[in-house]
Design an enzyme around this catalytic site. Structure first.
Site, PDB file in Angstrom:
ATOM      1  N   GLY A 710       0.784  -1.228   0.000  1.00  0.00           N
ATOM      2  CA  GLY A 710       0.000   0.000   0.000  1.00  0.00           C
ATOM      3  C   GLY A 710       0.815   1.277   0.000  1.00  0.00           C
ATOM      4  N   ASP A 822      13.126  -8.336  -7.784  1.00  0.00           N
ATOM      5  CA  ASP A 822      11.710  -8.648  -7.605  1.00  0.00           C
ATOM      6  C   ASP A 822      11.256  -9.518  -8.772  1.00  0.00           C
ATOM      7  OD1 ASP A 822       8.996  -8.819  -7.278  1.00  0.00           O
ATOM      8  OD2 ASP A 822       8.712  -6.701  -6.790  1.00  0.00           O
ATOM      9  N   ASN A 824       8.625 -11.443  -9.017  1.00  0.00           N
ATOM     10  CA  ASN A 824       7.202 -11.786  -9.029  1.00  0.00           C
ATOM     11  C   ASN A 824       6.734 -11.957 -10.472  1.00  0.00           C
ATOM     12  OD1 ASN A 824       4.369 -11.821  -8.889  1.00  0.00           O
ATOM     13  ND2 ASN A 824       4.348 -10.477  -7.101  1.00  0.00           N
ATOM     14  N   ILE A 842       2.084  -6.100 -15.222  1.00  0.00           N
ATOM     15  CA  ILE A 842       2.129  -4.716 -14.752  1.00  0.00           C
ATOM     16  C   ILE A 842       3.545  -4.329 -14.344  1.00  0.00           C
ATOM     17  CG2 ILE A 842      -0.266  -4.800 -13.969  1.00  0.00           C
ATOM     18  CD1 ILE A 842       0.777  -5.092 -11.090  1.00  0.00           C
TER      19      ILE A 842
END
Length: 918
Positions: A710, A822, A824, A842
């Site tokens: 967030g 990263d 992912n 993304i």
């Protein structure tokens, strides 16, 4: 290390063992002394063709290693008994049966043919029935047997395009649970596994980076342990992949009781008024949340319900959405179907009452009570004439809104005495009819972008039941089928839910005990929930974006409860070679649910991602994270939790990932006098260490698949980051708070130090939202945070920005940025991106932050603090607009994806370094 688990002279039959998982099982059993029957038809994944070569090659490999094996080429659908005969003729017995054979016929329900549905059921479910039926008498007589049924995450949770496969696979679980109950006193133990393994069936479905972790050799150890003669585990289900081993079980909510004696007050409105209590998994005074092996104690629940006030609170919401809706109910000539029809008519619906016996008497009864043409009769066969039922409804009412698949039969008999006809007839009426009726109505629901399907399972299907192997298999298969229907129907506005009713009907009366008959479990005590599940009011009442779909409810006697999956935190074996002995030693971890780390996955993607994240967290905790540097004899390996080593080339790679060009030598050339790494590199070492925060222990119901990053804050330890170093990050929770039952918020603090100088490299705070997680009061944490991290930096709406710039990102930018650590797959793999509803991969949020940070660094100069909030995703190749407003040494900024006109970074600010410090 435990003693070696030997299978000396045990006879093992493995179906579909010419390759993949089956072959891996065979090789390991043979190594440990078993005599193995290698069964393989040698066909394609779609089940066509025949080639003995696959089985022969495995037999040869085993014999070359000194083992004992024979080949069998029979089909499980056509000649399963001969497979067992091969074992008995060659080795005199059959001890272990691995039901592994399978085919795929993946296609959406809209395009699936009856043959495509039936062929998958035949190979997976009917094939397992036939070969198990052949082996069962031998196992009973010798008072020993071990059976493994192979399920799948698609069976447990549903999966798009696999309605047939999902049905077959969960049907195998219901079948196994019944066998476990019938076989227990004969020392026949039966379990199910749901593996995510690399095989012929998965290699064309799963992305390459995931396949690397999914070798079948990681599945084998659990199966061998479960089938060993000393293992006393039965009636259990396990999920496993990539070195993760966990048990999955049913969890039933405490639910809610209502006084059922007066139908004027036990209504859909009364149930809706207590909906939050029905799906609440907290213990209540009248009932506890359970992890059952059988149905609820309905005699106890109805007794408690009947002492409540008869006037159940109806709440403030009236069910009006069913007026004029058209409902088809199969098996509605009596019992539950008749009750459902009467209740729907009471709420203004039009009813098609289908039953093999002419239901005109029921139709007349409803029409006399609720008006002419409220109901019509239909006697078409639900399997062979489903299309005519749909045509009848359309001809008389012009539309169809709701389908209730309710028809059923019983052919109860112990498994050893059950005939093929009894097995087949039950699957036909329950499972095949549910498919044909759903298939017939699906185009209408799709065209009108709305529809409700309520399918009927049973507690026998959920938990298994003695003497009901056929019924349990069929009812579990309906549940798996429905889970996939819910997935496929979601975007089409089609809601699919499943009930497991407890009611006295002509079908169930013969199996009810004296006490149950005395308590009068009326069908009318089930129907109010069915009506509610078909209403728009329920969907509007529930705040979830998915609404109420794909969910399972148990109901009867004035009690309603929800049932879901719960998976243990499990055990992760990081060794490249996992053995059955390791499984034995860590069994308590595999089956542990009491540590607050169990999860409740609701989809195949959610479950699989949580497993892979669990494995990655174990790797990080063990301390395998290090720099992306892998070459050079002087590279430092810093192999402990939080360790991170980097050098010049890692800085260059990061800068390039943020869009640095070859002419910007200060970012891309290590010998340039101004060579530097951009300030936002502060987040990279800490991101490699987030796993050490151990979020699973901080909240209840944690699931990595539900985690969102967030906000991000960092403060540099110096005015300029060094371009190489050996670092260590120490993580601690700063705040752990709940957002009701919807989410939990974890704020982690991360101090990253240079190992040699002991100086602070950077301090980070990451704010993470975990949807569906909860924070009990005992786990709440409220520590002090950095003041800059908690300030509100709202972008001005009436003041012109001091600075604006448009930055064109590259379509390959995520592919480059991920090399900074990263990995992912969401940022590179289209399959993974689409599985979580993104049209394409993304850009990393921290990459977007870094791009904005580079533009601001070049405009305003060095800064040592930054805070951002991630408000939307950015796609590689899109243009990013950065807007900034400077006030003293504070720069408030915002970033917008111009191609989509959405704010992607908001509530952002940085603090410029005083020039006197430079």
């Amino acid at each position: 290390m435990s003693d070696i688990l030997s299978f000396k002279d045990k006879v093992v039959v493995i179906t579909g063992s010419g390759g993949g998982l089956g072959k891996a099982y065979a090789l390991e059993y043979a190594k440990r002394g078993a005599k193995v029957v290698i069964n393989d038809l040698g066909g394609t994944l779609k089940g066509s063709g025949h080639d003995a070569k696959a089985a022969d090659l495995v037999v040869k490999e085993i014999k070359d290693l000194g083992g004992i094996a024979v080949a069998n080429y029979d089909s499980v659908t056509d000649n399963a008994s001969n497979i067992i005969k091969t074992a008995v003729d060659n080795f005199g017995r059959i001890d272990i049966l691995i039901n592994n054979a399978g085919i795929l016929r993946d296609v959406s329900i809209a395009k699936m043919t009856l043959q495509e549905f039936q062929s998958v059921i035949d190979v997976h479910l009917n094939g397992a029935y036939k070969i198990t039926k052949a082996a069962w008498p031998y196992m009973r007589e010798q008072k020993f047997g071990r059976i493994i049924n192979t399920c799948s995450p698609a069976g447990l949770f549903g999966n798009f395009g696999q309605a047939n496969y999902s049905a077959a696979k969960l049907g195998l679980v219901g079948f196994a649970e019944t066998l476990a109950k019938e076989g227990y006193k004969y020392n026949i133990f039966v379990n199910s596994i749901a593996p995510l393994a690399r095989s012929r069936m998965t290699e064309n479905v799963l992305p390459a980076h995931i396949l690397k972790q999914l070798g079948p050799e990681k599945i084998v150890p659990l199966v061998l342990y479960l089938t060993h003669q000393d293992t006393k585990v039965t009636h259990s289900i396990f999920e496993l992949a990539a070195g993760f081993y966990g048990q999955i079980r049913w969890e039933r909510s405490s639910g809610q009781i209502f006084n059922p004696e007066d139908s004027k007050f036990f209504t859909p409105e009364a149930i809706l008024n207590k909906w939050s209590d029905i799906i609440d998994y907290k213990d209540k005074s009248f009932n506890k949340t359970q992890h059952p092996l059988q149905l609820s104690d309905y005699n106890d629940l109805i007794g408690k319900a009947k002492i409540l006030p008869k006037e159940n609170d109806q709440g403030s919401i009236k069910i009006n959405s069913l007026k004029g809706k058209v409902v088809i109910i199969t098996g509605a000539g009596g019992g539950l179907g008749k009750s459902h029809a009467t209740w729907f008519a009471q709420y203004g619906a039009k009813i098609v009452i289908n039953d093999i016996k002419d239901p005109q008497v029921i139709v007349n009864e409803i029409n006399s009570k609720f008006g002419n043409h409220t109901a019509i009769s239909d006697t078409h066969n639900i399997i062979t004439e489903s299309q005519q039922i749909i045509e009848n409804a359309m001809k008389n009412f012009g539309r169809i809104d709701i389908l209730i698949n309710n028809a059923g039969i019983l052919r109860d008999r112990s498994f050893v005495k059950m005939t093929d006809s009894e097995w087949e007839s039950v699957l036909q009426v329950h499972l095949l009819a549910t498919f044909t009726m759903t298939k017939a109505v699906w185009p209408i629901f799709t065209q009108q972008k709305n529809g409700f399907i309520i399918n009927t399972t049973s507690t026998s299907g959920i938990y298994g039941n003695f003497g009901q192997a056929n019924y349990a298999a069929a009812k579990a298969a309906i549940l798996g089928f429905s889970k996939t229907l819910a997935v496929e129907g979601f975007k089409r506005g089609i809601k699919v839910n499943i009930i497991a009713p407890h009611a006295e009907t002509a079908m169930t009366k013969t199996i009810f005990g004296e006490k149950e008959l005395k308590n009068h479990f009326e069908p009318s005590q089930v129907s109010p929930l069915v009506v509610l599940l078909a209403s728009d009011e329920l969907q509007s009442h529930v705040k979830s974006k998915d609404g109420v779909t794909g969910q399972l409810f148990e109901v009867g006697g004035g009690w309603c409860g929800q049932t879901r999956w719960e998976r243990s935190s499990g055990y992760v074996a990081l060794s490249s070679e996992v053995t059955p002995e390791m499984i034995k030693e860590n069994w308590s971890e595999i089956t542990k649910f009491s540590n607050g780390k169990s999860i409740h996955p609701q989809s195949t993607n959610e479950s699989s991602m949580a497993i892979l994240q669990r494995v990655q967290r174990a790797i990080a905790t063990q301390g395998s994270s290090s720099s992306s540097s892998t070459s050079g004899k002087n590279d430092v390996s810093f192999n402990e939790p939080g360790g991170f080593t980097y050098k010049d080339k890692d800085c260059i790679l990061y800068n390039l990932g943020l869009g640095a060009k070859s002419n910007e030598l200060q970012y891309v050339y290590e010998n340039d006098s101004k060579f530097q790494v951009l300030p936002t590199y502060a987040v990279i070492p800490y991101m490699q260490s987030t796993m050490t925060l151990d979020m699973e222990s901080l909240v209840d119901n944690f699931n990595y698949a539900m985690l969102l990053h967030g906000e991000q804050y960092f403060k540099l330890g110096s005015t300029k980051l060094p371009t190489k170093g050996q670092l260590k990050t120490v993580a601690k929770p700063l705040q752990v708070v709940g957002k009701g039952d919807k989410a939990a918020i974890i704020v982690g603090g991360f101090e990253t130090y240079d190992v040699k100088t002991k100086k602070l490299f950077a301090y980070n705070e990451g704010t993470f939202f975990i949807r569906g997680a909860k924070v009990p009061s005992s786990k709440q944490v409220m520590n002090k945070r950095a003041p800059f991290a908690t300030q509100n930096f709202k972008a001005p709406t009436t003041t012109t920005p001091d600075f604006e710039t448009d930055v064109s990102t590259d379509k390959d930018q995520a592919a480059l940025y991920r090399l900074s650590g990263d990995f992912n797959p969401l940022h590179i793999d289209p399959v993974v991106a689409k599985s979580v509803r993104f049209p394409k991969p993304i850009l990393h949020g921290l990459c977007t932050m870094g791009i904005a940070g580079k533009a601001l660094y070049e405009k305003y100069g060095p800064y040592d603090e930054m805070k951002v909030r991630f408000t939307n995703v950015m796609f590689p190749g899109n243009k990013l607009k950065v807007r900034a407003w400077k006030n003293g040494n504070i720069v408030v900024f915002q970033a917008v994806d111009l191609d989509r006109d959405v704010v992607v970074l908001d509530n952002c600010a940085l603090k410029l370094i005083d020039k006197a410090k430079l």
